[in-house]
Write a protein that holds these residues in place. Sequence first.
Motif, PDB file in Angstrom:
ATOM      1  N   VAL A 199       0.926  -0.971  -0.069  1.00  0.00           N
ATOM      2  CA  VAL A 199      -0.051   0.043   0.111  1.00  0.00           C
ATOM      3  C   VAL A 199       0.952   1.145   0.006  1.00  0.00           C
ATOM      4  N   SER A 200       0.549   2.230  -0.812  1.00  0.00           N
ATOM      5  CA  SER A 200       1.125   3.605  -0.697  1.00  0.00           C
ATOM      6  C   SER A 200       1.373   4.068   0.586  1.00  0.00           C
ATOM      7  N   PRO A 201       2.550   4.647   1.149  1.00  0.00           N
ATOM      8  CA  PRO A 201       2.342   5.456   2.443  1.00  0.00           C
ATOM      9  C   PRO A 201       1.618   6.613   2.269  1.00  0.00           C
ATOM     10  N   PHE A 202       1.073   6.940   1.224  1.00  0.00           N
ATOM     11  CA  PHE A 202       0.426   8.218   1.026  1.00  0.00           C
ATOM     12  C   PHE A 202      -1.025   7.871   0.916  1.00  0.00           C
ATOM     13  N   ARG A 231      -4.504   7.468   2.162  1.00  0.00           N
ATOM     14  CA  ARG A 231      -5.233   8.415   3.096  1.00  0.00           C
ATOM     15  C   ARG A 231      -5.795   7.189   4.142  1.00  0.00           C
ATOM     16  N   LEU A 285      -4.223   4.699   5.532  1.00  0.00           N
ATOM     17  CA  LEU A 285      -3.031   4.840   6.485  1.00  0.00           C
ATOM     18  C   LEU A 285      -2.986   6.193   7.266  1.00  0.00           C
ATOM     19  N   SER A 286      -2.861   7.020   6.809  1.00  0.00           N
ATOM     20  CA  SER A 286      -2.469   8.482   7.266  1.00  0.00           C
ATOM     21  C   SER A 286      -3.699   8.741   8.128  1.00  0.00           C
ATOM     22  N   GLU A 302      -4.863   7.608  -2.440  1.00  0.00           N
ATOM     23  CA  GLU A 302      -3.713   8.408  -2.087  1.00  0.00           C
ATOM     24  C   GLU A 302      -4.145   9.807  -1.792  1.00  0.00           C
ATOM     25  N   GLY A 303      -3.339  10.599  -1.199  1.00  0.00           N
ATOM     26  CA  GLY A 303      -3.508  12.088  -1.018  1.00  0.00           C
ATOM     27  C   GLY A 303      -2.059  12.789  -0.903  1.00  0.00           C
ATOM     28  N   GLU A 304      -2.208  14.263  -0.653  1.00  0.00           N
ATOM     29  CA  GLU A 304      -1.124  14.983  -0.574  1.00  0.00           C
ATOM     30  C   GLU A 304      -1.187  15.191   1.086  1.00  0.00           C
ATOM     31  N   ARG A 305      -0.315  15.883   1.438  1.00  0.00           N
ATOM     32  CA  ARG A 305      -0.126  16.145   3.118  1.00  0.00           C
ATOM     33  C   ARG A 305      -1.196  16.971   3.416  1.00  0.00           C
ATOM     34  N   ARG A 365       7.487  13.935  -3.389  1.00  0.00           N
ATOM     35  CA  ARG A 365       7.631  13.446  -1.874  1.00  0.00           C
ATOM     36  C   ARG A 365       8.140  12.097  -2.062  1.00  0.00           C
ATOM     37  N   VAL A 378       3.569  -0.320   2.247  1.00  0.00           N
ATOM     38  CA  VAL A 378       3.206  -0.625   3.418  1.00  0.00           C
ATOM     39  C   VAL A 378       2.320  -2.069   3.158  1.00  0.00           C
ATOM     40  N   GLY A 397      -1.653  -0.231  11.189  1.00  0.00           N
ATOM     41  CA  GLY A 397      -1.919   1.491  11.091  1.00  0.00           C
ATOM     42  C   GLY A 397      -3.003   1.424   9.899  1.00  0.00           C
ATOM     43  N   LEU A 398      -2.929   0.726   8.852  1.00  0.00           N
ATOM     44  CA  LEU A 398      -4.121   0.682   7.883  1.00  0.00           C
ATOM     45  C   LEU A 398      -5.340   0.015   8.364  1.00  0.00           C
ATOM     46  N   LYS A 434       7.421  14.069   7.855  1.00  0.00           N
ATOM     47  CA  LYS A 434       6.195  13.239   8.848  1.00  0.00           C
ATOM     48  C   LYS A 434       6.312  11.775   9.147  1.00  0.00           C
ATOM     49  N   ILE A 491       5.302   8.327  10.714  1.00  0.00           N
ATOM     50  CA  ILE A 491       3.971   7.546  11.016  1.00  0.00           C
ATOM     51  C   ILE A 491       4.779   6.419  11.699  1.00  0.00           C
ATOM     52  N   LEU A 507      -3.728   7.994  14.530  1.00  0.00           N
ATOM     53  CA  LEU A 507      -4.016   7.721  13.058  1.00  0.00           C
ATOM     54  C   LEU A 507      -5.598   7.615  12.890  1.00  0.00           C
TER      55      LEU A 507
END
Lengths: 273, 273
Positions: free
Chosen positions: A17-20, A22, A24-25, A92-95, B5, B17, B23-24, B85, B87, B147
């Motif tokens: 999964v992408s660390p970006f 959302r 996960l974020s 995925e998203g930006e910060r 990024r 990930v 976390g997800l 950032k 996580i 999170l």
Amino acid sequence: MNMQRTYIINGGLDHGVSPFDRGLSYGDGVFRTFKVIEGLPVDWPLHYQRLVSDCGAIGIVCPSAEVLIGDIQSLFSPNDSAVAKFIITRGEGERGYAAPAVTMPTRILIKSELPTYAASNYATGVQLYTCKTTLSFQTALAGVKHLNRLENVLARAEWNDPTFFDGVMLDMESNVIECTSANIFARYDKELHTPSVDRCGIAGVTRQRIINLAHLPKLKPIVKNITLPELLDADEVFICNSIYGAIQVRTIAQKHWAMGDLATRIREILVPL
Amino acid sequence: MNMQRTYIINGGLDHGVSPFDRGLSYGDGVFRTFKVIEGLPVDWPLHYQRLVSDCGAIGIVCPSAEVLIGDIQSLFSPNDSAVAKFIITRGEGERGYAAPAVTMPTRILIKSELPTYAASNYATGVQLYTCKTTLSFQTALAGVKHLNRLENVLARAEWNDPTFFDGVMLDMESNVIECTSANIFARYDKELHTPSVDRCGIAGVTRQRIINLAHLPKLKPIVKNITLPELLDADEVFICNSIYGAIQVRTIAQKHWAMGDLATRIREILVPL
């Protein structure tokens, strides 16, 4: 058989999964767990309906049923019987909390081994722990099976003793809401009560099916607030989820019930859709 | 400059990930956002202290400062100025809320471009939206930068108008708590009030630094509940976070303040640690 957990992400055998993402974020997504029996997803129409409505509650456009069924057919062979879990995130998203104007939801399908519940759980019922971690009120998210599940994690971490099958969770006003991984029902004579999930808790598919089918065993379903003392005053109590169906509860705190047959009757009416 | 990024997972250039990362699955982890100026993390001792205490609040053993500093040195070159950032999640798990007996926390470090705030935000102050999404009470998680951030996501989705720099979030009892991405302060004569984050909200590092340093501009810091009418009654209001420091608030709802110099004075005392 020691079937390894396997998965596909967005329909492909991805590296991860992408660390970006959302999901996960921010826990910005929803999930659903259900059985697959010989390649076919059990109660799929209801699970898909809930995925759509849960996504809608947080503003995600759920992928089409065709796409998700395609994922299931890719990951499960026609003789697979296993547990499936769909995670759908906003993508995925930006910060920052603001979602991009256009997002592409991430879909993750995980296959894991069907648990073998001890026969005694069905035959003689189970004991529940009473969790100290409470569920907070958030009407915007109540009922939704979203990825913000730290309360369940903290509640489940309260006990290690395997004699407790699951734990009862209360809200801030001491109403019983659910277990960490199940909904809960209490029978009072011919009434079948289950807690409201309008302020917190998850509206499970099996819970809804039982409400819809309660007339078959001649019970009147009633959704209402139930305090712990009221729960302990019930004639019979059972818990339910999409994996094990229904299981009779024998012990909560100092209260013991004789073995009843309600969970067995409920399992019989829960014919897969 | 359009710096992409970039990230490292567990110290390596990983493919992504694991879909089994808690976390997800559950938002079972914490995060921290901070500036890196010429390769050096700003206010790092406080950010690390908070990572440790936030991890502790949910039962995760935070990786050592040495390991995290190593990640920073791997991802940021000595002439990098950017946003970092971290996580930290509980790591991978089996299906179900119970964490494995032994878990290996996942650490993700993301580098993204330092935002260029419009000079006018510093020079003439900003306008805040008033969010309808409220923050729910959960004393077990209050203050922790975990999170489970769907409330912030829903609140931030309430407005698109870029004239609003951020949005004020209230709790269920109509106390002002914070903005979606900032803490908030209100000056009343020589007192500097900021909302308590004992029942909800995030205890930001910059918030704590301002509380600790308020005596420099001869202000007495007071942590207390503040209703929206009380906030609008303040002599000056500013918001703060670890990226932009402090910015003066000029407008909330129907209330307009003349431009004051408090945010500028606060930025001057926020010398990086």
